[in-house]
Design an enzyme around this catalytic site. Structure first.
Site, PDB file in Angstrom:
ATOM      1  N   GLU A 189      27.320  -9.289  72.595  1.00 44.85           N
ATOM      2  CA  GLU A 189      26.120  -8.468  72.426  1.00 44.85           C
ATOM      3  C   GLU A 189      24.850  -9.313  72.448  1.00 44.85           C
ATOM      4  O   GLU A 189      23.880  -9.027  71.722  1.00 44.85           O
ATOM      5  CB  GLU A 189      26.203  -7.652  71.127  1.00 44.85           C
ATOM      6  CG  GLU A 189      27.319  -6.614  71.138  1.00 44.85           C
ATOM      7  CD  GLU A 189      27.289  -5.683  69.938  1.00 44.85           C
ATOM      8  OE1 GLU A 189      26.715  -6.076  68.892  1.00 44.85           O
ATOM      9  OE2 GLU A 189      27.826  -4.576  70.040  1.00 44.85           O
ATOM     10  N   GLU A 258      33.782  -1.824  73.138  1.00 46.60           N
ATOM     11  CA  GLU A 258      33.801  -1.358  71.746  1.00 46.60           C
ATOM     12  C   GLU A 258      33.518   0.136  71.694  1.00 46.60           C
ATOM     13  O   GLU A 258      32.379   0.569  71.862  1.00 46.60           O
ATOM     14  CB  GLU A 258      32.777  -2.109  70.880  1.00 46.60           C
ATOM     15  CG  GLU A 258      33.122  -3.558  70.624  1.00 46.60           C
ATOM     16  CD  GLU A 258      32.196  -4.208  69.599  1.00 46.60           C
ATOM     17  OE1 GLU A 258      31.485  -3.469  68.877  1.00 46.60           O
ATOM     18  OE2 GLU A 258      32.176  -5.445  69.531  1.00 46.60           O
TER      19      GLU A 258
END
Length: 888
Positions: A189, A258
């Site tokens: 991320e 995710e």
């Protein structure tokens, strides 16, 4: 006998070959992994993949096989995990790949179950893990700046990533070696924070990608939430919904790294839950719109054992409302509903991988279909369904209303916010909003609920009155403040982590100030109290004056204003700074620190404020009991333990110790700390984690949870007005049959006499299925001749199952007709088949699981021309206690 020996030789050779294969790490015929715009290509074939997130340190090695097996049973093709740098390299240059950190063993277990492995090396993990997975020693390297174009950081990062890749190669765990690893991730991320570092951020990102690819892993690499990832790295999506995501190149597949099927919890907060219907909707939409790999974050969340929980103030449980709960038990209906979804998607896989892109058909203002075909010569709604393989997804994205649509000449009615999956473009195999899976009610743990049919059903049956774990306790007083020879004195307020190096949550600050008679008179005359003011503090501070607790404050970088009582003459000011999980998310983690920032002063004095920031402070790291390791089962009695009487006056900062026998059977075990305050606990020397009995706010929860519409972590909260976490998992492998040693450090004046222990299991199961529901997924089959699929029996079924080893002891309710209510509140309706109870009892009692057909052919027709359903509530019974313990 000779003949028997001769016959057994091939079996011995087969077993030996299998053993050697496992040692060598070859679980598959070696295969390559590549990709195109549609999907990962595994062994030359496109694949549609379901991945289950399991973090190996959040369970014990003894739990891993069952967790992996239950993931596979639930429909997973892949197991996903982060790596945890601070667990693998707790001291610079000294590696740990043992116990819960034995990633090689974990990888081999994944392979031995016939599943693939996706390793997200990072090495930044976030993951609500202490310091985001970074070792704290990293911040002490001169000149280091994390996650940017910084030579010291890049050198350390490359060394760790190379260590992991080289270890996997040495153990033959990559796909091209016959191992399970098909995919790797570098960074994590980073796109969320890249701009914080200016031009250096992009330079670092490109360096990380080049470094990773240059390590020779031989499988594709991904970067999640990295829309500017290089051409040779797959950029992927992390979110609650990823159907609208598009990779930054037409040459890359659409991957969802995710899928947040729940959320984490903080001490003193409500517990989040995500409805099964909404997760299924999000996944179906993802594959409907061209998705290729979806990973559950988490499929099993587990436990933040020891001091591994992230911060600030994240709880020890990492249950995450995942399909497998913290203890590894099935969370129903979530696990079963998603299992059915996976089966329906797998029925569509031949068509999904055969088509480069779907045909889009608009069916209404908020209704649409995506059609995947293996071969076709037509492009309209009137195309023949006999032309090759075909699969379709029909979506109703209206949040409020059901819709009836016409598709290929047939009508389909869809509930709001739902997707119907048609593996043959004609018959519906699954709808995301129609849950036929059972609801399971657990015996222990109010931190869990079942979300289904718009109801929040507590998954809790507290056994009448749980007995305390022991009435015989020893106690040991923890000294306040400076206790050892390793203390030191320094001018000024030192940053917490610079002193503790995260070897303990606790850091004592001690100084002495002089108060004159004039100050005392000034306060009395003006009816005011002096205060200790701290500009900024995290996570928790206790303030003592002359040995007495003045107050405590919890927060993240908040101002502290604490009134204090001082006496004429010298006064000892003692601060206890406590970390409750280091910051795990954001840019500049190395600069976040802990403890105090800014100025500290004593206000309200007659002649002005006293600046404590520049005072001489004496520092003491940790607790004396920690230093002596009084929690160790081999610690000597010389530590000073004394018997704790039931009428003893409670004191703060005390150690408690007792012994106990493990509950019989093999069910998971938990301790109830709801009677305690704040502290940490060890069982047989194993650190089970921090505990804290903070209570969630009274508002913000509801009895219903509407799955419809976009989900966020505040939407379906529960546990209002209750302790955030009361129960704490003790893995079975950490327990002996008897004489287990429990040691607790308690910071408040609570005593341990009411601590209780219990097993966790499913006690009640309920289900309701309509005769109009879809047939079970196992009645669908693929033709070996042309790849088409067919449906052999359209009769719906109800499937009931207790935990493994448990049996259905009784049927508490059964009604085929028009039953009312829901789980635990079922009642007969106006239409009821009189034989309902006897039919279900005969099919189910005494068995671990059973299936009942939902039709008039089974029960007779109690009311013609009315749509009927079967509602059942049953009791599960564990097996008789056995003297030996098995791993949970």
């Amino acid at each position: 006998m000779a003949a028997n020996k001769a016959l057994s030789l091939p079996l011995i050779l087969t077993a030996l070959t299998l053993h050697l294969t496992i040692i060598a790490g070859e679980y598959f015929t070696p295969f390559n992994v590549t990709y195109d715009h549609r999907a990962l290509i595994i062994g030359g074939k496109r694949r549609i993949l379901i991945s289950a997130g399991i973090h190996y340190p959040r369970a014990t090695p003894e739990m891993w096989p069952k967790l992996i097996a239950r993931s596979k049973e639930g429909g997973a093709d892949v197991i996903e995990t982060y790596t945890f740098w601070n667990g693998h390299e707790p001291t610079r240059g000294q590696y740990n790949f043992e116990g819960r950190y034995d990633i090689v063993k974990f990888a081999k277990l994944v392979g031995s179950h016939g599943l693939y492995l996706f390793i997200r090396i990072g090495p930044y993990a976030c993951a609500e893990w202490n310091f985001g997975g970074f070792p704290v020693w990293l911040r002490d390297i001169p000149g280091i700046e994390f996650r940017t174009d910084n030579a010291p950081f890049k050198e350390e990062m490359e060394r760790y990533v190379k260590k992991i890749v080289d270890l996997m190669i040495a153990e033959s765990l990559f796909s091209w070696q016959g191992g399970p690893i098909i995919l790797l991730q570098i960074e994590n991320e980073y796109g969320n924070i890249e701009s914080s570092f200016g031009p250096k951020g992009k330079i670092y990102m490109k360096w990380a990608a080049e470094m990773a690819v240059g390590l020779g892993a031989g499988v594709p690499w991904v970067m999640c939430r990295q829309t500017d990832a290089p051409e040779y790295i797959i950029d992927t999506c992390n979110a609650y919904y990823c159907d609208a995501y598009t990779p930054n190149s037409g040459k890359k597949p659409k991957i969802w790294t995710e899928n947040w099927d729940g959320w984490y919890a903080d001490w003193g907060e409500r517990l989040p839950h995500r409805p099964s219907e909404d997760i299924a909707f999000a996944i179906a939409r993802f594959f409907q719109r061209g998705g290729s790999l979806q990973n559950y974050y988490m499929y099993f969340g587990g436990t933040n054992f020891g001091r591994t929980a992230g911060g600030p103030a994240q709880i020890t449980s990492y249950d995450y409302d995942a399909p497998l709960d913290e203890y590894g038990l099935l969370r129903q209906p979530k696990w079963g509903h998603l299992k059915d979804l996976h089966a329906a998607i797998k029925l569509c896989e031949p068509a999904l991988v055969a088509a480069d892109s779907p045909q889009y058909i608009k069916l209404g203002p908020k209704q649409e279909a995506h059609v995947y075909r293996g071969a076709s010569s037509n492009n309209g709604q009137d195309m023949s369904l006999n032309e090759g393989i075909c699969a379709a997804f029909i979506a109703n994205i209206d949040e409020h209303e059901s819709a009836t649509v016409k598709f290929y000449g047939q009508e389909y009615t869809l509930p709001p916010w739902s997707v119907s999956i048609l593996p043959d473009c004609r018959n519906t195999a699954f709808n995301t909003a129609k849950v036929a899976t059972q609801t399971s009610i657990k015996t222990v743990g109010s931190d869990s609920v079942s979300v289904g049919n718009n109801s929040l059903i507590p998954q809790l049956i507290i056994k009448s009155k749980l007995e305390s774990i022991s009435q015989s306790w020893m106690t040991l007083k923890e000294p306040l403040g400076v206790w050892g020879d390793n203390n030191f004195t320094s001018k000024g307020i030192l940053e917490h982590l610079n002193v503790t190096k995260d070897q303990s949550d606790y850091l004592w600050y001690l100084t002495r100030i002089y108060i004159s008679d004039d100050d005392i008179s000034f306060w009395k005359e003006n009816d005011v109290s002096p205060t200790i003011d701290i500009d900024s503090m995290r996570d928790f501070v206790r303030i003592f004056v002359n040995g007495q607790l003045a107050g405590s404050v919890k927060g993240k970088w908040i101002k502290v204003v604490q009134p204090v009582k001082l006496v004429q003459g010298y006064n000892d000011i003692l601060l206890l700074s406590e970390t409750v999980g280091l910051q795990n998310y954001g840019a500049f983690l190395e600069k976040d620190g802990a403890g105090f920032k800014g100025q500290m002063k004593l206000t309200g004095c007659k002649n002005g404020d006293i600046n404590l920031t520049t005072s001489l402070w004496t520092y003491q790291v940790g607790l004396k009991g920690e230093f002596l390791k009084v929690y160790d089962v081999n610690s000597t009695e010389s530590a000073g333990w004394t018997e704790l009487s039931n009428d003893a006056i409670p004191t703060v900062f005390s150690w408690y110790k007792t012994t106990f026998d493990a509950p019989g059977g093999t069910d998971p075990v938990a301790l109830d700390f709801s009677s305690m305050g704040k502290g940490q606990a060890w069982v047989n020397g194993h650190h089970i984690g921090r505990y804290w009995t903070l209570v969630a706010p009274n508002n913000g929860c509801g009895r219903t949870c509407d799955y419809r519409g976009t989900y966020n972590s505040d939407k379906c909260r529960t546990n209002c007005g209750e302790i955030t976490q009361a129960w704490y998992h003790i893995p079975r492998s950490w327990l002996n049959t008897s004489n287990n040693v429990l040691v607790i450090f308690e910071e408040t004046d609570r005593t341990p006499f009411e601590i209780s222990i219990s097993t966790r299991s499913t006690e009640t199961i309920c289900a309701q299925v309509s005769e109009k529901h879809y047939p079970p997924l196992h009645t669908w089959s693929h033709s070996e001749f042309d790849g088409k699929i067919s449906l052999t029996d359209k009769t719906p079924e109800m499937h009931l199952q207790c935990d493994k080893g448990h049996t259905i002891s009784s049927i508490e309710f059964a009604s085929y007709g028009t039953p009312n209510g829901s789980c635990q509140t079922f009642s007969q309706g106006k239409c009821h088949a009189a034989n309902s109870l006897s039919v279900v009892s005969q099919a189910c009692e005494g068995r671990n699981s059973c299936s009942i057909g939902i039709s008039n052919a089974v029960f007779g027709d109690p009311c013609r021309h009315i749509v009927k359903s079967l509602a059942v509530q049953a009791k599960c019974l564990p097996p008789p206690d056995v003297s030996t313990l098995a791993s949970s």
